[in-house]
Design an enzyme around this catalytic site. Structure first.
Site, PDB file in Angstrom:
ATOM      1  N   ARG A  64     -10.219 -11.659   2.107  1.00  0.00           N
ATOM      2  CA  ARG A  64     -11.018 -12.774   1.572  1.00  0.00           C
ATOM      3  C   ARG A  64     -10.249 -14.084   1.632  1.00  0.00           C
ATOM      4  O   ARG A  64     -10.844 -15.147   1.738  1.00  0.00           O
ATOM      5  CB  ARG A  64     -11.483 -12.432   0.151  1.00  0.00           C
ATOM      6  CG  ARG A  64     -10.370 -12.252  -0.840  1.00  0.00           C
ATOM      7  CD  ARG A  64     -10.779 -11.447  -2.076  1.00  0.00           C
ATOM      8  NE  ARG A  64     -10.804 -10.010  -1.814  1.00  0.00           N
ATOM      9  CZ  ARG A  64     -11.091  -9.085  -2.721  1.00  0.00           C
ATOM     10  NH1 ARG A  64     -11.385  -9.443  -3.960  1.00  0.00           N
ATOM     11  NH2 ARG A  64     -11.096  -7.812  -2.399  1.00  0.00           N
ATOM     12  N   LYS A  94       0.840  -1.198   0.000  1.00  0.00           N
ATOM     13  CA  LYS A  94       0.000   0.000   0.000  1.00  0.00           C
ATOM     14  C   LYS A  94       0.876   1.249   0.000  1.00  0.00           C
ATOM     15  O   LYS A  94       2.016   1.203   0.476  1.00  0.00           O
ATOM     16  CB  LYS A  94      -0.842   0.032   1.284  1.00  0.00           C
ATOM     17  CG  LYS A  94      -1.984  -0.963   1.336  1.00  0.00           C
ATOM     18  CD  LYS A  94      -2.750  -0.830   2.638  1.00  0.00           C
ATOM     19  CE  LYS A  94      -3.857  -1.862   2.748  1.00  0.00           C
ATOM     20  NZ  LYS A  94      -4.932  -1.668   1.752  1.00  0.00           N
TER      21      LYS A  94
HETATM   22  N1  BES Z   1      -7.985  -3.808   4.556  1.00  0.00           N
HETATM   23  C1  BES Z   1      -8.165  -3.416   3.225  1.00  0.00           C
HETATM   24  C2  BES Z   1      -9.471  -2.671   2.983  1.00  0.00           C
HETATM   25  C3  BES Z   1      -9.625  -1.334   3.649  1.00  0.00           C
HETATM   26  C4  BES Z   1      -9.407  -0.180   2.942  1.00  0.00           C
HETATM   27  C5  BES Z   1     -10.048  -1.247   4.955  1.00  0.00           C
HETATM   28  C6  BES Z   1      -9.579   1.039   3.555  1.00  0.00           C
HETATM   29  C7  BES Z   1     -10.212  -0.023   5.555  1.00  0.00           C
HETATM   30  C8  BES Z   1      -9.987   1.129   4.842  1.00  0.00           C
HETATM   31  C9  BES Z   1      -8.163  -4.638   2.323  1.00  0.00           C
HETATM   32  O1  BES Z   1      -7.374  -5.690   2.721  1.00  0.00           O
HETATM   33  C10 BES Z   1      -7.640  -4.180   0.998  1.00  0.00           C
HETATM   34  O2  BES Z   1      -6.520  -3.818   0.941  1.00  0.00           O
HETATM   35  N2  BES Z   1      -8.486  -4.215  -0.027  1.00  0.00           N
HETATM   36  C11 BES Z   1      -8.118  -3.792  -1.321  1.00  0.00           C
HETATM   37  C12 BES Z   1      -8.646  -4.805  -2.306  1.00  0.00           C
HETATM   38  C13 BES Z   1      -8.116  -4.630  -3.694  1.00  0.00           C
HETATM   39  C14 BES Z   1      -6.637  -4.966  -3.751  1.00  0.00           C
HETATM   40  C15 BES Z   1      -8.887  -5.517  -4.619  1.00  0.00           C
HETATM   41  C16 BES Z   1      -8.714  -2.424  -1.569  1.00  0.00           C
HETATM   42  O3  BES Z   1      -9.838  -2.172  -1.114  1.00  0.00           O
HETATM   43  O4  BES Z   1      -8.049  -1.589  -2.154  1.00  0.00           O
HETATM   44 MN    MN Z   2      -5.363  -5.478   2.087  1.00  0.00          MN
END
Ligand code: BES
Ligand code: MN
Ligand code: ZN
Length: 496
Positions: free
Chosen positions: A352, A278
């Site tokens: 997931r 990230k």
């Molecule tokens: N933990 C994150 C989702 C999240 C984002 C929680 C913002 C709280 C605030 C999750 O694991 C994630 O990173 N999801 C990705 C999925 C994508 C790679 C398909 C996302 O939402 O960007």
């Molecule tokens: Mn994630």
């Protein structure tokens, strides 16, 4: 802080602040609306009528006006707190009003706060809601502040005035159980990644289970390997912290229920994204990526005390998602507990990958109905903002039960679609499923992925990425961890 029932007349209440709920007046009305508000208005020479007439105070929900040293009252301050429209005043408004009073006066050294209970509020739901409001309002996310002055402005007691009888007593007891469970969850969610690893989360859950008489089983990495939780273990590979799956069980005294509720919660103690890392901006917030798991643990704390008729099993897969040298790579294939293979196209879609193994495991433990809560996608925040939880399900009846529990508890949720067409987004040329869909409908493709592991049993997925953490404080709740889903989970279990 104590929440107590006091049964004296309003004039006799000894408190630093006595609050009465005054409602908005209907067109043309001149009388004060709200039984206790009208009563103190008569004692205090019409102060509330005056503030209403002058426009200084309108009775709008959570609005407050204060009268110092009110004549005729023993209380040092009289607070008029807006109840909004009288006919719309439910337990949800009561919870907020009690919390807003506490949060407004706690920093001003009011050690004893009292809230007048109109005859109209004399029932268990209202007493529970006021108790919850006071205790939830009292929570501050300042765990690691070392300034001892912090204790200067502690509220000793929050009294519900002129409220007595079995219903009120039962309400206060239940309200305390729920609020303490929710605050327990908030405390866990607030912990940073270095202070709350999967191992420590498991210890906290185990200690709680022992205290409240729940069954507790912590699956180690070895056991998960034996079982075949390849997907969860894949996510854990990049971290030096060993993964766990936390299992908490509540068994009712009489065992004839045909329903067995499973509460599954995402327990990523820190989400860097892994190799699909990230951006650093805001990454610190990814400590709350275990909020779903913490909600399941908190709910079990209340369930152990409130004793629903059905068995409830919580399954919390917990890992740290890190880009270490053994980390899962984009393109890697993992085999899940139910045998399906997954092509990991993005290691940041890890939620997931751990929940799918947990959903399968919950079924092996006998769950007939499952609800999962997860900070699963940023896309749900795009869709619903910070207001509603996204609610996905493969079963309309069960979804409506969850939505109705949430509504009663004042936890906002909105139904989201899961049409067959969305499944195409998860096609992989090499495995059964890919772990990400395309750019659009990201919250739905994530939910669709989970649905593949529901075994066709009634299942609800709650995406709480937008609601588990408050960016801004509210008059009735501090900023930080919200503890959302705890009350809905408990209400659901009690209603089955
Ligand atoms: N933990 C994150 C989702 C999240 C984002 C929680 C913002 C709280 C605030 C999750 O694991 C994630 O990173 N999801 C990705 C999925 C994508 C790679 C398909 C996302 O939402 O960007
Ligand atoms: Mn994630
Ligand atoms: Zn995550």
């Amino acid at each position: 802080m104590d929440v107590i029932l006091v049964n004296t007349g309003l004039a006799q209440v000894e408190a630093d602040a006595l609050a009465v709920i005054a409602f908005e007046r209907t067109e043309g009305a001149t009388a004060v609306s709200g039984e206790s508000a009208a009563a103190v208005d008569a004692i205090c020479g019409g102060w509330i009528s005056e503030t209403l007439a002058s426009g200084e105070f309108s009775g709008k929900l959570l609005e407050q006006a204060v009268l110092a040293r009110p004549t005729g009252l023993k209380a040092k301050k009289l607070i008029a707190v807006g109840g909004g429209k009288a006919e719309k005043f439910t337990a949800t408004e009561m919870r907020k009003a009690a919390a807003a009073v506490l949060r407004a006066w706690k920093p001003k050294k009011c050690a004893k706060i009292a809230l007048a209970f109109d005859v109209a509020f004399q029932n268990e739901e209202m007493a529970a809601a006021a108790t919850e409001g006071a205790l939830l309002g009292d929570y501050e996310p300042d765990t690691y502040k070392t300034d001892p002055k912090k204790n200067d402005s502690k509220v000793e007691s929050f009294a519900l005035v002129s409220s007595e009888g079995d219903a009120a007593v039962a309400g206060v007891t239940r309200g305390r159980i729920l609020a303490e469970a929710q605050n327990f969850t908030r405390t866990l969610v607030n912990e940073p990644g270095n202070r709350l690893t999967p191992t420590i989360l498991a210890e906290r859950a185990r200690t709680m289970a022992q205290e409240f008489g729940l069954g507790c089983d912590i699956l180690s990495a070895d056991r998960m390997k034996q079982l075949g939780m390849g997907s969860l273990l894949g996510v854990a590979m990049g971290s030096a912290e060993p993964p766990v799956t936390i299992v908490l069980t509540y068994t009712p005294a009489e065992g004839s229920a045909t329903t067995h509720l499973g509460l599954i919660g995402k327990g990523v103690t820190f989400d860097t994204g892994g190799i699909s890392i990230k951006p650093s901006d805001g990454m610190e917030k990814m400590k709350y990526d275990m909020a779903g798991g913490a909600a399941a643990i908190g709910a079990m704390r209340a369930i152990a005390q409130l004793k629903p008729k059905v068995p409830v099993t919580a399954v919390i897969p917990s890992v740290e998602n890190m880009p270490g040298s053994r980390a899962m790579r984009p393109g890697d294939i993992v085999t899940t507990l139910n045998g399906k293979t997954v092509e990991v196209l993005n290691t940041d879609a890890e939620g997931r990958l751990i929940l799918c193994d947990a959903l399968e495991y919950a079924q092996r433990l006998g769950c007939t109905h499952m609800v999962d809560a997860a900070t699963l996608t940023g896309a749900i925040v795009v869709a619903l903002g910070y207001v509603n939880i996204g609610c996905f399900s493969n079963n309309d009846e069960f979804r409506d039960q969850v939505l109705s529990a949430a509504k009663t508890e004042g936890e906002k949720m909105w139904p989201m679609p899961l049409d067959e067409e969305y499944k195409d987004l998860l096609k992989s040329p090499i495995a059964d499923l890919a772990n990400i869909g395309g750019r659009w409908g990201g919250a739905i493709s994530a939910a669709k992925f989970l649905e593949e592991f529901s075994g066709g049993k009634p299942w609800v997925h709650l995406d709480i990425a937008g609601t588990a953490w408050l960016e801004e404080g509210k008059p009735f709740l501090s900023k930080g961890p919200s503890g959302v889903c705890v009350r809905t989970f408990v209400r659901l279990a009690m209603g089955l």
